[in-house]
Design an enzyme around this catalytic site. Structure first.
Site, PDB file in Angstrom:
ATOM      1  N   GLY A  10     -15.315   8.255  23.816  1.00 23.02           N
ATOM      2  CA  GLY A  10     -14.984   7.341  24.916  1.00 23.02           C
ATOM      3  C   GLY A  10     -15.324   7.963  26.256  1.00 23.02           C
ATOM      4  N   ARG A  72     -19.635   6.368  19.923  1.00 24.84           N
ATOM      5  CA  ARG A  72     -18.801   6.978  18.886  1.00 24.84           C
ATOM      6  C   ARG A  72     -19.652   7.095  17.622  1.00 24.84           C
ATOM      7  NH1 ARG A  72     -13.787   7.579  20.712  1.00 24.84           N
ATOM      8  NH2 ARG A  72     -12.870   6.030  22.098  1.00 24.84           N
ATOM      9  N   ASP A 103     -11.877  14.856  20.573  1.00 28.04           N
ATOM     10  CA  ASP A 103     -11.723  15.454  19.240  1.00 28.04           C
ATOM     11  C   ASP A 103     -12.895  15.169  18.298  1.00 28.04           C
ATOM     12  OD1 ASP A 103     -10.975  12.830  19.189  1.00 28.04           O
ATOM     13  OD2 ASP A 103      -9.107  13.119  18.069  1.00 28.04           O
ATOM     14  N   THR A 125     -11.011  13.841  27.628  1.00 28.28           N
ATOM     15  CA  THR A 125     -10.346  12.680  27.042  1.00 28.28           C
ATOM     16  C   THR A 125      -9.194  12.297  27.956  1.00 28.28           C
ATOM     17  OG1 THR A 125      -8.871  11.854  25.313  1.00 28.28           O
ATOM     18  CG2 THR A 125      -9.033  14.227  25.483  1.00 28.28           C
ATOM     19  N   ASP A 127      -6.695  10.986  26.982  1.00 29.55           N
ATOM     20  CA  ASP A 127      -5.472  11.213  26.189  1.00 29.55           C
ATOM     21  C   ASP A 127      -4.914  12.630  26.384  1.00 29.55           C
ATOM     22  OD1 ASP A 127      -6.031   8.728  25.280  1.00 29.55           O
ATOM     23  OD2 ASP A 127      -6.278   9.252  23.173  1.00 29.55           O
ATOM     24  N   ASP A 129      -5.318  15.252  24.701  1.00 30.31           N
ATOM     25  CA  ASP A 129      -4.739  15.793  23.468  1.00 30.31           C
ATOM     26  C   ASP A 129      -5.614  16.841  22.782  1.00 30.31           C
ATOM     27  OD1 ASP A 129      -6.727  14.097  22.640  1.00 30.31           O
ATOM     28  OD2 ASP A 129      -5.486  12.898  21.296  1.00 30.31           O
ATOM     29  N   ARG A 171      -3.502   7.737  21.623  1.00 31.57           N
ATOM     30  CA  ARG A 171      -3.450   7.438  20.186  1.00 31.57           C
ATOM     31  C   ARG A 171      -2.496   8.349  19.450  1.00 31.57           C
ATOM     32  NH1 ARG A 171      -9.683   7.230  18.449  1.00 31.57           N
ATOM     33  NH2 ARG A 171      -9.880   8.682  20.157  1.00 31.57           N
TER      34      ARG A 171
HETATM   35  O1  F6P Z   1      -9.716   8.584  22.858  1.00 24.86           O
HETATM   36  C1  F6P Z   1      -9.695   8.007  24.063  1.00 24.86           C
HETATM   37  C2  F6P Z   1      -9.324   6.560  24.007  1.00 24.86           C
HETATM   38  O2  F6P Z   1      -9.372   6.095  25.332  1.00 24.86           O
HETATM   39  C3  F6P Z   1      -7.982   6.262  23.356  1.00 24.86           C
HETATM   40  O3  F6P Z   1      -6.907   6.436  24.183  1.00 24.86           O
HETATM   41  C4  F6P Z   1      -8.167   4.831  22.905  1.00 24.86           C
HETATM   42  O4  F6P Z   1      -7.363   4.524  21.804  1.00 24.86           O
HETATM   43  C5  F6P Z   1      -9.596   4.782  22.512  1.00 24.86           C
HETATM   44  O5  F6P Z   1     -10.244   5.792  23.263  1.00 24.86           O
HETATM   45  C6  F6P Z   1     -10.262   3.444  22.747  1.00 24.86           C
HETATM   46  O6  F6P Z   1     -11.528   3.487  22.224  1.00 24.86           O
HETATM   47  P1  F6P Z   1     -12.677   2.433  22.519  1.00 24.86           P
HETATM   48  O7  F6P Z   1     -13.192   2.682  23.900  1.00 24.86           O
HETATM   49  O8  F6P Z   1     -13.686   2.720  21.489  1.00 24.86           O
HETATM   50  O9  F6P Z   1     -12.045   1.074  22.418  1.00 24.86           O
END
Ligand code: F6P
Length: 341
Positions: A10, A72, A103, A125, A127, A129, A171
């Protein structure tokens, strides 16, 4: 040296600061040629390259997103993916690779490093994390955006005497929820680290509204879940790539609270707003520091390592050490969030 660079997973605000730093430091200080791969590992597997020189990084420091694009895609999870990556690296005569990611991207980086590629990774990230680093690029901007949202929700919550639920990203860890909840003065923070008991949430809201307040704000991380054996059942909803379906826990929590308390309740899902727009100064600085550290590290011959912030120092940690781990919010931070209700 020809140094490859990609951003995977992301996007986050602050990625362009890292790209800019790699190019400026790589070209200017070390005399490297920097080659960009578009859309993360996908571009590396497909040979989708772009030159990265000073004109490409002009005026990008304050812009969100990533000028390289991202995706991704994980080569180790795809048949022939690693071979395709190795073939492109050979074709482009890349001697070292810098990968900026969360990650998934970092896991892929450790797999590609095992295949003999010199790799230095940079954590990003919202997040926050990624294990082994105090901060990842993008987190500070996301917390700033979420805090502003909670501030804005405050005034409308108070005007209408409502329970307002704000769902934020996170997440596996509730860093954004905990930090924006504390900074924005939310009454409750619900995070994946501590499954919640809906009966306690309802008791708390009833008591607060009987005692002194006419409104409440709850910040819930998208990965929060009810405690096992509690009176609310809920199955985390996952999308095709294992991502959490945005809004699922927020909407469900709102419905439960409205039904159990009778309080007028509304739900706001911040979603990708948290990942967009201008990076904060902290994220620009962190991206710049990590970019410089990464290109210095490859120049010094390092491999299989990630740049990390420890205190106020940028250090290198082995990728093998962080694999498969999630940096969760410590209980004392969650306690602060709970104490200030
Ligand atoms: O991992 C980062 C993140 O922003 C998470 O918090 C979220 O669940 C996910 O990516 C959303 O992913 P996408 O942009 O593929 O919808």
């Amino acid at each position: 040296m020809r140094v490859g660079l990609l951003t995977g997973g992301g996007d986050v605000p602050g990625l362009n600061a890292a790209i800019r730093a790699v190019v400026k430091r790589g070209e200017g200080e070390h005399g490297h040629t920097v080659v960009g791969f578009r859309h993360g590992w996908r571009g590396l597997a497909d040979g989708d390259v772009m030159p990265l020189t000073r004109p490409h990084i002009r005026n990008v420091l304050a812009t969100g997103g990533t000028l390289l694009g991202t995706a991704r895609y994980h080569p180790h999870a795809d048949d022939g993916g690693i071979d395709a990556v190795l073939a492109t690296l050979e074709e482009e005569r890349i001697e070292a690779l810098i990968c900026v990611g969360g990650d998934g991207t970092l896991h892929a980086a450790s797999k590609v490093a095992e295949a003999g590629v010199r790799i230095v990774a940079v954590p990003k990230t919202i997040d926050n994390d990624v294990w082994g680093t105090d901060r990842s690029i993008g987190f500070d901007t996301a917390v700033t955006i979420a805090t502003e949202a909670v501030d804005r929700i405050h005034t409308t919550a108070e005007s209408h005497n409502r329970v307002m639920i704000v769902e934020v990203m996170g997440r596996h860890a509730g860093w954004i929820a905990a930090c924006s909840g504390i900074a924005g003065g939310a009454e409750l923070v619900l995070a994946p680290e501590e499954p919640f008991d809906i009966d306690r949430v309802v008791r708390f809201l009833r008591h607060r509204h009987r005692a002194h307040a006419s409104f409440s704000i709850i910040v819930v991380a998208e990965g929060a879940v009810p405690a096992e054996g509690s009176s609310m059942t809920y199955q985390t909803q996952l999308g095709p790539f294992g991502e959490i379906v945005a809004g699922a826990i927020g909407e469900r929590l709102g419905a439960e609270i409205a039904e159990r308390t009778g309080f007028d309740t509304r739900v706001t899902v911040l979603g990708h707003v948290q990942r967009g727009g201008t990076p904060t100064p902290s994220d620009r600085i962190l991206g710049s520091r990590f970019g410089v550290a990464a290109v210095d590290a490859v120049s010094a011959g390092a491999s299989g390592v990630m740049t990390a912030l420890r205190g106020d120092e940028v250090v290198l940690v082995p990728l093998a050490e962080i694999a498969g781990k999630v940096k969760q919010v410590p209980s004392d931070l969650l306690e602060v969030a709970g104490t200030l209700a």
